[in-house]
Design a protein around this motif. Structure first.
Motif, PDB file in Angstrom:
ATOM      1  N   ALA A 145      16.886 -24.871  12.002  1.00  0.00           N
ATOM      2  CA  ALA A 145      16.213 -24.103  13.048  1.00  0.00           C
ATOM      3  C   ALA A 145      17.021 -24.087  14.339  1.00  0.00           C
ATOM      4  CB  ALA A 145      14.819 -24.676  13.306  1.00  0.00           C
ATOM      5  N   TRP A 146      17.795 -25.124  14.593  1.00  0.00           N
ATOM      6  CA  TRP A 146      18.683 -25.125  15.763  1.00  0.00           C
ATOM      7  C   TRP A 146      19.641 -23.936  15.721  1.00  0.00           C
ATOM      8  CZ3 TRP A 146      24.029 -27.274  15.668  1.00  0.00           C
ATOM      9  CH2 TRP A 146      24.623 -27.263  16.950  1.00  0.00           C
ATOM     10  N   ASP A 147      20.008 -23.513  14.514  1.00  0.00           N
ATOM     11  CA  ASP A 147      20.931 -22.387  14.392  1.00  0.00           C
ATOM     12  C   ASP A 147      20.312 -21.082  14.861  1.00  0.00           C
ATOM     13  OD1 ASP A 147      23.553 -21.392  13.510  1.00  0.00           O
ATOM     14  OD2 ASP A 147      22.349 -20.234  12.084  1.00  0.00           O
ATOM     15  N   LEU A 148      19.006 -21.015  14.961  1.00  0.00           N
ATOM     16  CA  LEU A 148      18.368 -19.829  15.519  1.00  0.00           C
ATOM     17  C   LEU A 148      18.722 -19.650  16.993  1.00  0.00           C
ATOM     18  CD1 LEU A 148      14.962 -20.373  13.769  1.00  0.00           C
ATOM     19  CD2 LEU A 148      16.430 -18.374  13.421  1.00  0.00           C
ATOM     20  N   PHE A 149      19.125 -20.727  17.636  1.00  0.00           N
ATOM     21  CA  PHE A 149      19.686 -20.637  18.984  1.00  0.00           C
ATOM     22  C   PHE A 149      21.204 -20.463  18.924  1.00  0.00           C
ATOM     23  CE2 PHE A 149      15.986 -23.561  19.721  1.00  0.00           C
ATOM     24  CZ  PHE A 149      15.250 -22.720  20.544  1.00  0.00           C
ATOM     25  N   VAL A 224      15.654 -23.154  24.655  1.00  0.00           N
ATOM     26  CA  VAL A 224      14.603 -22.179  24.946  1.00  0.00           C
ATOM     27  C   VAL A 224      14.787 -21.615  26.348  1.00  0.00           C
ATOM     28  CG1 VAL A 224      12.134 -21.851  25.292  1.00  0.00           C
ATOM     29  CG2 VAL A 224      12.943 -23.185  23.332  1.00  0.00           C
ATOM     30  N   LEU A 225      14.990 -22.485  27.316  1.00  0.00           N
ATOM     31  CA  LEU A 225      15.146 -22.045  28.703  1.00  0.00           C
ATOM     32  C   LEU A 225      16.397 -21.187  28.884  1.00  0.00           C
ATOM     33  CD1 LEU A 225      14.288 -22.173  31.688  1.00  0.00           C
ATOM     34  CD2 LEU A 225      15.653 -24.264  31.886  1.00  0.00           C
ATOM     35  N   ALA A 226      17.523 -21.652  28.356  1.00  0.00           N
ATOM     36  CA  ALA A 226      18.779 -20.925  28.549  1.00  0.00           C
ATOM     37  C   ALA A 226      18.729 -19.544  27.913  1.00  0.00           C
ATOM     38  CB  ALA A 226      19.942 -21.736  27.980  1.00  0.00           C
ATOM     39  N   LEU A 233      18.867 -13.655  25.986  1.00  0.00           N
ATOM     40  CA  LEU A 233      18.596 -13.650  24.549  1.00  0.00           C
ATOM     41  C   LEU A 233      17.136 -14.049  24.302  1.00  0.00           C
ATOM     42  CD1 LEU A 233      21.868 -15.468  23.417  1.00  0.00           C
ATOM     43  CD2 LEU A 233      21.365 -13.023  23.156  1.00  0.00           C
ATOM     44  N   PRO A 234      16.188 -13.261  24.792  1.00  0.00           N
ATOM     45  CA  PRO A 234      14.777 -13.663  24.691  1.00  0.00           C
ATOM     46  C   PRO A 234      14.265 -13.764  23.263  1.00  0.00           C
ATOM     47  CG  PRO A 234      14.965 -11.383  25.424  1.00  0.00           C
ATOM     48  CD  PRO A 234      16.339 -11.960  25.455  1.00  0.00           C
ATOM     49  N   ALA A 235      14.774 -12.923  22.349  1.00  0.00           N
ATOM     50  CA  ALA A 235      14.276 -12.977  20.973  1.00  0.00           C
ATOM     51  C   ALA A 235      14.679 -14.271  20.290  1.00  0.00           C
ATOM     52  CB  ALA A 235      14.787 -11.771  20.182  1.00  0.00           C
ATOM     53  N   SER A 236      15.927 -14.711  20.505  1.00  0.00           N
ATOM     54  CA  SER A 236      16.334 -15.982  19.894  1.00  0.00           C
ATOM     55  C   SER A 236      15.605 -17.150  20.550  1.00  0.00           C
ATOM     56  CB  SER A 236      17.847 -16.173  19.969  1.00  0.00           C
ATOM     57  OG  SER A 236      18.324 -16.133  21.291  1.00  0.00           O
ATOM     58  N   ALA A 237      15.270 -17.022  21.836  1.00  0.00           N
ATOM     59  CA  ALA A 237      14.451 -18.056  22.477  1.00  0.00           C
ATOM     60  C   ALA A 237      13.103 -18.171  21.780  1.00  0.00           C
ATOM     61  CB  ALA A 237      14.252 -17.726  23.954  1.00  0.00           C
ATOM     62  N   LEU A 238      12.533 -17.020  21.394  1.00  0.00           N
ATOM     63  CA  LEU A 238      11.229 -17.023  20.723  1.00  0.00           C
ATOM     64  C   LEU A 238      11.335 -17.560  19.303  1.00  0.00           C
ATOM     65  CD1 LEU A 238       8.238 -16.301  20.696  1.00  0.00           C
ATOM     66  CD2 LEU A 238       8.885 -13.975  20.014  1.00  0.00           C
ATOM     67  N   TRP A 239      12.296 -17.029  18.522  1.00  0.00           N
ATOM     68  CA  TRP A 239      12.448 -17.490  17.143  1.00  0.00           C
ATOM     69  C   TRP A 239      12.766 -18.986  17.088  1.00  0.00           C
ATOM     70  CZ3 TRP A 239      11.009 -15.100  12.883  1.00  0.00           C
ATOM     71  CH2 TRP A 239      10.913 -13.706  12.865  1.00  0.00           C
ATOM     72  N   GLY A 240      13.744 -19.397  17.873  1.00  0.00           N
ATOM     73  CA  GLY A 240      14.101 -20.807  17.881  1.00  0.00           C
ATOM     74  C   GLY A 240      12.992 -21.682  18.432  1.00  0.00           C
ATOM     75  N   GLY A 241      12.338 -21.196  19.485  1.00  0.00           N
ATOM     76  CA  GLY A 241      11.254 -21.970  20.087  1.00  0.00           C
ATOM     77  C   GLY A 241      10.127 -22.235  19.119  1.00  0.00           C
ATOM     78  N   VAL A 242       9.801 -21.235  18.304  1.00  0.00           N
ATOM     79  CA  VAL A 242       8.704 -21.390  17.344  1.00  0.00           C
ATOM     80  C   VAL A 242       9.133 -22.248  16.154  1.00  0.00           C
ATOM     81  CG1 VAL A 242       7.231 -20.177  15.701  1.00  0.00           C
ATOM     82  CG2 VAL A 242       7.542 -19.268  18.018  1.00  0.00           C
ATOM     83  N   LEU A 243      10.268 -21.925  15.542  1.00  0.00           N
ATOM     84  CA  LEU A 243      10.636 -22.582  14.285  1.00  0.00           C
ATOM     85  C   LEU A 243      11.205 -23.979  14.498  1.00  0.00           C
ATOM     86  CD1 LEU A 243      11.998 -19.524  12.299  1.00  0.00           C
ATOM     87  CD2 LEU A 243       9.755 -20.610  12.176  1.00  0.00           C
ATOM     88  N   MET A 244      12.058 -24.182  15.499  1.00  0.00           N
ATOM     89  CA  MET A 244      12.492 -25.554  15.781  1.00  0.00           C
ATOM     90  C   MET A 244      11.334 -26.359  16.356  1.00  0.00           C
ATOM     91  SD  MET A 244      15.848 -26.861  17.876  1.00  0.00           S
ATOM     92  CE  MET A 244      16.288 -28.609  17.915  1.00  0.00           C
ATOM     93  N   GLY A 245      10.427 -25.651  17.047  1.00  0.00           N
ATOM     94  CA  GLY A 245       9.250 -26.330  17.592  1.00  0.00           C
ATOM     95  C   GLY A 245       8.365 -26.946  16.533  1.00  0.00           C
ATOM     96  N   VAL A 246       8.462 -26.451  15.296  1.00  0.00           N
ATOM     97  CA  VAL A 246       7.664 -27.008  14.199  1.00  0.00           C
ATOM     98  C   VAL A 246       7.951 -28.490  14.010  1.00  0.00           C
ATOM     99  CG1 VAL A 246       7.366 -26.941  11.684  1.00  0.00           C
ATOM    100  CG2 VAL A 246       7.379 -24.823  13.006  1.00  0.00           C
ATOM    101  N   VAL A 247       9.201 -28.913  14.270  1.00  0.00           N
ATOM    102  CA  VAL A 247       9.539 -30.322  14.109  1.00  0.00           C
ATOM    103  C   VAL A 247       9.709 -31.046  15.438  1.00  0.00           C
ATOM    104  CG1 VAL A 247      10.574 -30.058  11.837  1.00  0.00           C
ATOM    105  CG2 VAL A 247      11.984 -29.723  13.857  1.00  0.00           C
ATOM    106  N   VAL A 248       9.888 -30.300  16.518  1.00  0.00           N
ATOM    107  CA  VAL A 248      10.081 -30.951  17.816  1.00  0.00           C
ATOM    108  C   VAL A 248       8.758 -31.225  18.517  1.00  0.00           C
ATOM    109  CG1 VAL A 248      11.075 -30.710  20.123  1.00  0.00           C
ATOM    110  CG2 VAL A 248      12.385 -29.986  18.131  1.00  0.00           C
TER     111      VAL A 248
END
Length: 261
Positions: A145-149, A224-226, A233-248
Motif C-alpha cells: 500500500a505504501w507504493d500507492l504513494f 498523505v499530507l505531501a 497528487l490528491p488522488a494518490s493521497a486518497l488511495w494511499g490514505g485509505v489502503l495503507m490506513g487499513v494497517v496504520v
C-alpha cells in the motif's frame, strides 16, 4: 514483549538520530526540484535503508539484519531486474538515469527502498496480529500500500515510466494496476521468507522498536499530507490514505489505548 533495554546509550540513540535526519530530508523534498530533488531522493532512501538495517542489527541481531538485506535488498533487486527485462510481475517499464548507477537496468538505490520499508512494515504487523500467517499478510499489505504513494510520486518526477500504463486507478494515470498487483505478490513472498529467516528474535514486538514504529506512522501521515497539499497528487493521497490506513490506523489506535493517560 521485551521490557529491558540493556544496550549502551549510543545504540539506543543511533536509530532515533537516523530517523531525525531522515525526517528532515523528507521535509526538504517538496521544497526542492530538479537534480537537487533527485539527489535528495537517493539520499533519503540510503538513510532509510541504513536506519532499518541498523535497527534490525542492534535490536534483533546479525541474523535478522542479514535476513532483511537478503530478502528485501537482494530479493528486491532480483525482482526488479526480472521486471525490467520481462515485464513480470509489475508490467513493462524502464528507469531513467536520474537515480544514479544502474545494474541490469535497475538503479542500485531501488532495492534499498524495499529494505527501508519492509522492516517497519514487519514490526508494525507484529503488533496487530498473533499468528505468523496474519502477520505476513498485514506486513505485505502495508508495504504494498505504501507504493500507492511511491509510484505516482516517482512517475510524476520522471524517475521511471511504464510503456502501457493502463488500466490505472481512477485519478492516478501513468501507473498500471498490474504494478500494484506485482507489489502485493512480491511483498507476500518477501515477508514469508523474512518471517522464517530472521529467526525467533524477530517474531515478537519489542520495546526497542520505537524508532521503526515512529517511522511507519510518520511515513503514512507525511505521504498523505505531501501528496494532498505539496505535490499536487490528491488522488494518490486518497488511495494511499485509505489502503495503507487499513494497517496504520488500527496500529495508531492500539498505541493510543496503551499509552498512559
Amino acid at each position: 514483549m521485551t521490557n529491558l533495554d540493556t544496550r549502551p546509550g549510543w545504540a539506543r540513540a543511533l536509530p532515533w538520530v537516523l530517523l531525525g535526519v531522515l525526517v528532515l530530508a523528507q521535509i526538504c523534498y517538496p521544497l526542492t526540484g530538479g537534480a537537487t530533488r533527485a539527489g535528495l531522493t537517493v539520499g533519503t532512501v540510503l538513510l532509510g535503508c541504513l536506519l532499518s538495517v541498523t535497527h534490525a542489527l542492534l535490536t534483533r541481531g546479525a541474523r535478522a539484519a542479514a535476513a532483511l538485506v537478503a530478502t528485501a535488498a537482494l530479493g528486491g533487486f532480483a525482482v526488479e531486474a526480472v521486471g525490467v527485462a520481462t515485464g513480470f510481475p509489475f508490467g513493462t517499464y524502464d528507469y531513467s538515469g536520474r537515480l544514479g548507477p544502474r545494474l541490469l537496468g535497475v538503479p542500485l538505490v531501488i532495492p534499498l527502498a524495499w529494505t527501508w520499508m519492509a522492516w517497519p512494515a514487519w514490526l508494525a504487523a507484529l503488533r496487530l496480529a498473533r499468528h505468523r500467517a496474519a502477520r505476513i499478510v498485514l506486513a505485505a499489505v502495508g508495504l504494498a500500500a505504501w507504493d500507492l504513494f511511491l509510484d505516482p510520486q516517482m512517475v510524476a518526477e520522471g524517475y521511471w515510466a511504464w510503456h502501457s500504463p493502463t488500466p490505472a486507478l481512477p485519478g492516478v494515470p501513468g501507473v498500471p494496476i498490474s504494478n500494484y498487483l506485482g507489489w502485493i505478490g512480491f511483498a507476500l513472498l518477501l515477508m514469508t521468507v523474512l518471517a522464517v529467516a530472521a529467526g525467533p528474535a524477530a517474531t515478537a514486538p519489542d520495546n526497542r522498536d520505537g524508532p521503526m514504529i515512529a517511522l511507519w506512522l510518520w511515513t503514512y501521515a507525511s505521504c498523505v499530507l505531501a501528496h494532498a497539499v505539496f505535490l499536487g497528487l490528491p488522488a494518490s493521497a486518497l488511495w494511499g490514505g485509505v489502503l495503507m490506513g487499513v494497517v496504520v490506523v488500527p496500529l495508531a489506535a492500539r498505541l493510543r489505548r496503551r499509552s498512559p493517560a
